[in-house]
Design a protein around this motif. Sequence first.
Motif, PDB file in Angstrom:
ATOM      1  N   ARG A   1      -4.807   1.099  -4.806  1.00 24.40           N
ATOM      2  CA  ARG A   1      -3.433   1.571  -4.742  1.00 24.40           C
ATOM      3  C   ARG A   1      -2.662   0.707  -3.755  1.00 24.40           C
ATOM      4  NH1 ARG A   1      -3.012   6.034  -0.612  1.00 24.40           N
ATOM      5  NH2 ARG A   1      -5.057   6.271   0.374  1.00 24.40           N
ATOM      6  N   ALA A   2      -1.350   0.659  -3.944  1.00 17.79           N
ATOM      7  CA  ALA A   2      -0.505  -0.205  -3.127  1.00 17.79           C
ATOM      8  C   ALA A   2       0.142   0.578  -1.997  1.00 17.79           C
ATOM      9  CB  ALA A   2       0.573  -0.847  -3.991  1.00 17.79           C
ATOM     10  N   LEU A   3       0.208  -0.050  -0.857  1.00 17.16           N
ATOM     11  CA  LEU A   3       0.912   0.491   0.296  1.00 17.16           C
ATOM     12  C   LEU A   3       1.863  -0.572   0.826  1.00 17.16           C
ATOM     13  CD1 LEU A   3      -1.876   2.276   2.395  1.00 17.16           C
ATOM     14  CD2 LEU A   3      -0.256   3.313   0.824  1.00 17.16           C
ATOM     15  N   ARG A   4       2.936  -0.118   1.479  1.00 13.73           N
ATOM     16  CA  ARG A   4       3.808  -1.041   2.185  1.00 13.73           C
ATOM     17  C   ARG A   4       3.813  -0.643   3.652  1.00 13.73           C
ATOM     18  NH1 ARG A   4       7.801  -4.450   0.465  1.00 13.73           N
ATOM     19  NH2 ARG A   4       7.814  -3.439  -1.594  1.00 13.73           N
ATOM     20  N   CYS A   5       3.465  -1.558   4.532  1.00 13.04           N
ATOM     21  CA  CYS A   5       3.363  -1.257   5.955  1.00 13.04           C
ATOM     22  C   CYS A   5       4.744  -0.957   6.530  1.00 13.04           C
ATOM     23  CB  CYS A   5       2.728  -2.436   6.702  1.00 13.04           C
ATOM     24  SG  CYS A   5       2.657  -2.183   8.485  1.00 13.04           S
ATOM     25  N   PRO A   6       4.940   0.200   7.196  1.00 17.83           N
ATOM     26  CA  PRO A   6       6.236   0.522   7.792  1.00 17.83           C
ATOM     27  C   PRO A   6       6.531  -0.293   9.040  1.00 17.83           C
ATOM     28  CG  PRO A   6       4.654   2.232   8.329  1.00 17.83           C
ATOM     29  CD  PRO A   6       3.963   1.300   7.361  1.00 17.83           C
ATOM     30  N   HIS A   7       5.533  -1.024   9.553  1.00 15.21           N
ATOM     31  CA  HIS A   7       5.724  -1.829  10.758  1.00 15.21           C
ATOM     32  C   HIS A   7       6.237  -3.226  10.426  1.00 15.21           C
ATOM     33  CE1 HIS A   7       3.688   1.192  13.248  1.00 15.21           C
ATOM     34  NE2 HIS A   7       2.835   1.314  12.241  1.00 15.21           N
ATOM     35  N   CYS A   8       5.579  -3.901   9.473  1.00 20.85           N
ATOM     36  CA  CYS A   8       5.978  -5.271   9.150  1.00 20.85           C
ATOM     37  C   CYS A   8       6.638  -5.403   7.779  1.00 20.85           C
ATOM     38  CB  CYS A   8       4.771  -6.217   9.230  1.00 20.85           C
ATOM     39  SG  CYS A   8       3.547  -5.960   7.906  1.00 20.85           S
ATOM     40  N   GLY A   9       6.562  -4.344   6.963  1.00 27.58           N
ATOM     41  CA  GLY A   9       7.209  -4.364   5.660  1.00 27.58           C
ATOM     42  C   GLY A   9       6.408  -5.039   4.557  1.00 27.58           C
ATOM     43  N   LYS A  10       5.205  -5.543   4.853  1.00 30.66           N
ATOM     44  CA  LYS A  10       4.396  -6.231   3.844  1.00 30.66           C
ATOM     45  C   LYS A  10       3.642  -5.215   2.971  1.00 30.66           C
ATOM     46  CE  LYS A  10       5.221 -10.469   5.314  1.00 30.66           C
ATOM     47  NZ  LYS A  10       4.187 -11.218   6.024  1.00 30.66           N
ATOM     48  N   GLU A  11       3.510  -5.554   1.694  1.00 27.41           N
ATOM     49  CA  GLU A  11       2.772  -4.709   0.763  1.00 27.41           C
ATOM     50  C   GLU A  11       1.347  -5.225   0.634  1.00 27.41           C
ATOM     51  OE1 GLU A  11       3.004  -3.967  -3.958  1.00 27.41           O
ATOM     52  OE2 GLU A  11       4.815  -3.394  -2.855  1.00 27.41           O
TER      53      GLU A  11
END
Length: 289
Positions: free
Chosen positions: A4-14
């Motif tokens: 599953r995909a996540l997007r990091c709330p700290h750096c914005g990278k998926e």
Amino acid sequence: MSGRALRCPHCGKEFQISEDAGEKVFCPYCAQPQEPGVPAVSSVPLGGAAHLLPPEAFSAVIQFDRLNASHYAESFESYRRAVLPALQAYLREEAAYGDKAAELFSGALFDGFAGEEKSARKKSVREFDLRISITTLAIPAILDLNTAAADRLADLFLQKWNAVHKEPLGRATYSEIQKGFRKKLCFITTAVCAELGKGDDCGELQALRAFRDGYLSRTPLGRKKIGEYYLFAPLIVSSVESSGKAEAEWNRVYRDYLSPCLAALKCRRPEKCEWIYETMMSELEQKWL
């Protein structure tokens, strides 16, 4: 293996993680921990965070005559607790949908404050209170999350707001605003005098402090203006000082505004000084915020 995909709330990278990943997940780009149990992209409902914004997110007010460090601390903490569930939900949406979530949530913030503004358009004091609420409560509450996603949300909301308002608003954290209460009206004058090699007890500062504590503080409108200076002057000074153009700008401010203002005070025309200082603040806000 499915993932599953996540997007990091700290750096914005998926990035991708396996479906059986444990609760402790770290971003492979910035190594920051992710919130335990963050759902997969497809299971996060887009737009739900905006519906969690309570009415007080837009109606909370700090009266300008109570703008002081102690009252602000209490008001901010109450506001932060009220909007925190919506902001945390936004971080989850942003992790899943990125720019789509930011666009939707910033739009909800804009619409909410625009609604407050429309209902109070004929009440100038309330419009001022709205600016105070956005600057001292909403933006600092967002930035208090201390993530790249929160920074992007604050910038996007301010971009929307400033695009349709003559007097721009800047972004500031809670701690930055608290520091601003110390210098009050003379915050900008102090920066100018420092650039000119004048001390904290120079005649210019003494004259403007007397003007603030005497003429301006006697009327509700004057106290309102002092309250606005408390908030926006520190942000202006910070922007100027970090621009690399402080020497030229502070000399210009002294020549075009402070010197005429002081001349008006010498001629016993405080109302002219008030107009000059207000004009200066409006110009500096539009230029540096």
